[in-house]
Design an enzyme around this catalytic site. Structure first.
Site, PDB file in Angstrom:
ATOM      1  N   ARG A  15      32.622  14.876  13.518  1.00 47.90           N
ATOM      2  CA  ARG A  15      32.029  14.351  14.755  1.00 47.90           C
ATOM      3  C   ARG A  15      31.075  15.357  15.387  1.00 47.90           C
ATOM      4  O   ARG A  15      31.114  16.547  15.080  1.00 47.90           O
ATOM      5  CB  ARG A  15      33.139  14.044  15.776  1.00 47.90           C
ATOM      6  CG  ARG A  15      33.917  12.810  15.510  1.00 47.90           C
ATOM      7  CD  ARG A  15      35.098  12.666  16.447  1.00 47.90           C
ATOM      8  NE  ARG A  15      36.165  13.612  16.179  1.00 47.90           N
ATOM      9  CZ  ARG A  15      37.298  13.710  16.874  1.00 47.90           C
ATOM     10  NH1 ARG A  15      37.499  12.913  17.900  1.00 47.90           N
ATOM     11  NH2 ARG A  15      38.220  14.584  16.555  1.00 47.90           N
ATOM     12  N   HIS A  96      43.649  20.193  24.642  1.00 42.53           N
ATOM     13  CA  HIS A  96      45.076  20.042  24.314  1.00 42.53           C
ATOM     14  C   HIS A  96      45.807  21.385  24.436  1.00 42.53           C
ATOM     15  O   HIS A  96      46.464  21.858  23.502  1.00 42.53           O
ATOM     16  CB  HIS A  96      45.241  19.462  22.900  1.00 42.53           C
ATOM     17  CG  HIS A  96      44.636  18.093  22.769  1.00 42.53           C
ATOM     18  ND1 HIS A  96      45.180  16.976  23.352  1.00 42.53           N
ATOM     19  CD2 HIS A  96      43.491  17.666  22.162  1.00 42.53           C
ATOM     20  CE1 HIS A  96      44.418  15.922  23.108  1.00 42.53           C
ATOM     21  NE2 HIS A  96      43.385  16.319  22.391  1.00 42.53           N
ATOM     22  N   GLU A 118      40.423  15.300  27.583  1.00 43.79           N
ATOM     23  CA  GLU A 118      41.593  14.420  27.600  1.00 43.79           C
ATOM     24  C   GLU A 118      42.288  14.366  28.962  1.00 43.79           C
ATOM     25  O   GLU A 118      43.144  13.519  29.182  1.00 43.79           O
ATOM     26  CB  GLU A 118      42.604  14.830  26.508  1.00 43.79           C
ATOM     27  CG  GLU A 118      43.412  16.098  26.752  1.00 43.79           C
ATOM     28  CD  GLU A 118      42.673  17.380  26.356  1.00 43.79           C
ATOM     29  OE1 GLU A 118      41.467  17.307  26.064  1.00 43.79           O
ATOM     30  OE2 GLU A 118      43.325  18.442  26.349  1.00 43.79           O
ATOM     31  N   ASP A 270      48.502  16.115  18.465  1.00 46.34           N
ATOM     32  CA  ASP A 270      47.600  16.988  19.231  1.00 46.34           C
ATOM     33  C   ASP A 270      48.267  17.515  20.504  1.00 46.34           C
ATOM     34  O   ASP A 270      47.789  18.468  21.110  1.00 46.34           O
ATOM     35  CB  ASP A 270      46.263  16.293  19.543  1.00 46.34           C
ATOM     36  CG  ASP A 270      46.430  14.951  20.225  1.00 46.34           C
ATOM     37  OD1 ASP A 270      47.577  14.521  20.433  1.00 46.34           O
ATOM     38  OD2 ASP A 270      45.401  14.336  20.566  1.00 46.34           O
TER      39      ASP A 270
HETATM   40  P1  NAD Z   1      48.687   6.626  26.688  1.00 45.23           P
HETATM   41  O1  NAD Z   1      48.958   7.373  27.926  1.00 45.23           O
HETATM   42  O2  NAD Z   1      47.727   5.471  26.718  1.00 45.23           O
HETATM   43  O3  NAD Z   1      50.042   6.054  26.081  1.00 45.23           O
HETATM   44  C1  NAD Z   1      51.198   6.814  25.976  1.00 45.23           C
HETATM   45  C2  NAD Z   1      52.378   5.879  26.153  1.00 45.23           C
HETATM   46  O4  NAD Z   1      53.573   6.629  25.872  1.00 45.23           O
HETATM   47  C3  NAD Z   1      52.526   5.317  27.572  1.00 45.23           C
HETATM   48  O5  NAD Z   1      52.520   3.892  27.553  1.00 45.23           O
HETATM   49  C4  NAD Z   1      53.880   5.875  28.026  1.00 45.23           C
HETATM   50  O6  NAD Z   1      54.589   4.999  28.882  1.00 45.23           O
HETATM   51  C5  NAD Z   1      54.567   6.049  26.686  1.00 45.23           C
HETATM   52  N1  NAD Z   1      55.755   6.903  26.719  1.00 45.23           N
HETATM   53  C6  NAD Z   1      55.989   8.023  27.444  1.00 45.23           C
HETATM   54  N2  NAD Z   1      57.235   8.468  27.193  1.00 45.23           N
HETATM   55  C7  NAD Z   1      57.782   7.616  26.272  1.00 45.23           C
HETATM   56  C8  NAD Z   1      59.041   7.541  25.616  1.00 45.23           C
HETATM   57  N3  NAD Z   1      60.017   8.416  25.875  1.00 45.23           N
HETATM   58  N4  NAD Z   1      59.235   6.540  24.725  1.00 45.23           N
HETATM   59  C9  NAD Z   1      58.273   5.630  24.469  1.00 45.23           C
HETATM   60  N5  NAD Z   1      57.063   5.647  25.081  1.00 45.23           N
HETATM   61  C10 NAD Z   1      56.838   6.620  25.973  1.00 45.23           C
HETATM   62  O7  NAD Z   1      48.227   7.714  25.600  1.00 45.23           O
HETATM   63  P2  NAD Z   1      47.347   7.438  24.302  1.00 45.23           P
HETATM   64  O8  NAD Z   1      45.924   7.489  24.687  1.00 45.23           O
HETATM   65  O9  NAD Z   1      47.879   6.239  23.615  1.00 45.23           O
HETATM   66  O10 NAD Z   1      47.638   8.750  23.446  1.00 45.23           O
HETATM   67  C11 NAD Z   1      48.859   8.943  22.743  1.00 45.23           C
HETATM   68  C12 NAD Z   1      48.802  10.295  22.008  1.00 45.23           C
HETATM   69  O11 NAD Z   1      47.868  10.205  20.932  1.00 45.23           O
HETATM   70  C13 NAD Z   1      48.303  11.453  22.872  1.00 45.23           C
HETATM   71  O12 NAD Z   1      49.027  12.619  22.573  1.00 45.23           O
HETATM   72  C14 NAD Z   1      46.875  11.614  22.442  1.00 45.23           C
HETATM   73  O13 NAD Z   1      46.361  12.909  22.704  1.00 45.23           O
HETATM   74  C15 NAD Z   1      47.047  11.357  20.974  1.00 45.23           C
HETATM   75  N6  NAD Z   1      45.813  11.167  20.201  1.00 45.23           N
HETATM   76  C16 NAD Z   1      45.789  11.776  18.984  1.00 45.23           C
HETATM   77  C17 NAD Z   1      44.707  11.637  18.163  1.00 45.23           C
HETATM   78  C18 NAD Z   1      44.729  12.267  16.800  1.00 45.23           C
HETATM   79  O14 NAD Z   1      43.679  12.348  16.161  1.00 45.23           O
HETATM   80  N7  NAD Z   1      45.871  12.692  16.291  1.00 45.23           N
HETATM   81  C19 NAD Z   1      43.585  10.904  18.591  1.00 45.23           C
HETATM   82  C20 NAD Z   1      43.635  10.293  19.854  1.00 45.23           C
HETATM   83  C21 NAD Z   1      44.773  10.422  20.654  1.00 45.23           C
END
Ligand code: NAD
Length: 362
Positions: A15, A96, A118, A270
């Site tokens: 990217r 992060h 983020e 992350d």
């Molecule tokens: P988000 O805030 O939209 O969703 C997270 C969800 O987790 C929420 O609905 C929350 O209620 C829920 N949650 C919290 N505690 C919980 C539990 N104990 N049990 C079940 N659910 C629970 O966040 P998002 O945008 O969906 O991001 C999720 C993760 O993915 C983040 O860590 C983000 O940084 C990561 N991410 C990683 C990549 C990658 O390339 N690996 C890319 C984008 C995002």
């Protein structure tokens, strides 16, 4: 302000932080832009595109880091970039920090004013610069799962949508936010049987209202995760407690008891990962085995679809980049969205959650 855009150096990270259309907008707002040679080439943006938009092309990363007042990146600076960090340059990128003590310390030592994409918040409390990458990572996680489930890749040999007279793949999504919903939509679209667990009942109600019976929902707790994961072909980990290290909700014991060939995709890697076995992997070597299961923990999943991801990131970040370039450090306090992303300044940590994750003063 002089805005710098460097080439990403993380493994298989294709990217770029801003496309030429965005660069043109920034220049129209009265700023200068310097782009490292070939920074956008893997996402389909050539040096000529950037030059056409009015940017200067620099031969080395060193000269971009050296010249810019505001440095735009995609991924967090890696160790080989720590030496570039300084006090009089604003850094705006995914950070992060809760997942990296060494980067946190490097930013504090260099006294860098750093803002984390983020953590930037919209007026409705959403995370507008995380969301586009979450949408992409969520959709990708279902694609990755479908691929890994195939027998030649050591999978359970179950087709996501099955075939007449056979069982469909069972997909468990832990965390029904942006990533989780998109993973569920694509997996259900392929015909899998999908259950999403979340602790937020309003969120579960939203999912139910939007997707009806195509996606099952459930309250997240240790017992539900353990029971459903043991039966699943695919588990997607997608929880987030903003700014904090991800909670280790999926136990080693559970993964060790999963079916032979099943796959765990920890998208929350992350933020440190939401399983007890998670460790970051790369697109080059994305998986490792735990018991009979395959675990995938790529921390920059959207890097694999660089064109889509770069256009989505640039579109979402441009208003914030413009506000930051127009107002400088002084303008951050008057911009609630940028203020919530402000992570380090003058050697101090501005996010309590990061301080907590590393036992550092706040
Ligand atoms: P988000 O805030 O939209 O969703 C997270 C969800 O987790 C929420 O609905 C929350 O209620 C829920 N949650 C919290 N505690 C919980 C539990 N104990 N049990 C079940 N659910 C629970 O966040 P998002 O945008 O969906 O991001 C999720 C993760 O993915 C983040 O860590 C983000 O940084 C990561 N991410 C990683 C990549 C990658 O390339 N690996 C890319 C984008 C995002």
């Amino acid at each position: 302000m002089k805005i710098g855009i460097v080439r990403e150096i993380k493994n298989n990270e294709y990217r770029v932080a801003m496309h030429h259309a965005g660069v043109e907008e920034l220049i129209r707002s009265g700023h200068e832009v310097v782009v490292e040679k070939d920074a956008g080439v893997n996402a389909g943006f050539t040096n000529t595109d950037y030059e056409g938009a009015g940017a200067q092309i620099a031969d080395t990363a060193e000269s971009v880091w050296g010249e810019a007042d505001l440095l735009l990146k995609v991924k967090e600076p890696l160790e080989s970039e720590y030496g570039y960090l300084r006090e009089d340059q604003i850094l705006f990128t995914y950070l992060h920090l809760a997942a990296s003590r060494s980067l946190t310390q490097a930013l504090l030592a260099a006294k860098t004013p750093a803002l984390a994409y983020e953590m930037v918040k919209g007026s409705d409390g959403s995370l507008p610069l995380l969301a586009p990458m979450s949408i992409i990572a969520g959709r990708l996680s279902a694609q990755v799962a479908a691929h890994q489930l195939m027998s030649p890749f050591g999978g359970t040999g179950v087709l996501m949508g099955g075939a007449p007279g056979t069982a469909r793949a069972k997909v468990l999504v832990v965390g029904g936010g942006v990533v989780g919903e998109q993973a569920a939509i694509v997996a259900a679209g392929m015909g899998a049987s999908v259950t999403v667990l979340d602790i937020n009942s309003a969120r579960l109600a939203d999912l139910d209202r939007t997707h009806g019976t195509r996606i099952s929902t459930g309250f997240s707790n240790a017992q539900a995760i353990d029971t459903l994961a043991r039966e699943a072909d695919v588990v997607v980990g997608s929880v987030l407690l903003p700014g904090r290290a991800a909670p280790k909700l999926i136990k080693r014991e559970t993964i060790e008891a999963m079916r032979p060939g099943s796959i765990v995709i920890d998208v929350a890697i992350d933020q440190g990962g939401c399983t007890e076995v998670s460790r970051p992997t790369t697109h080059d070597d994305p998986t490792f085995r735990v018991g009979n299961a395959t675990v995938y923990c790529v921390a920059n999943m959207p890097g694999a679809v660089a064109r889509t991801a770069s256009v989505a990131l640039a579109g979402a970040s441009l208003p914030y980049v413009r506000a930051l370039a127009n107002g400088g450090i002084e303008g951050i306090a008057g911009h609630p969205g940028l203020l919530s992303g402000f992570s380090t300044f003058r050697g101090e940590l501005l996010h309590e959650e990061v301080a907590e994750a590393h036992g550092l003063p706040y």
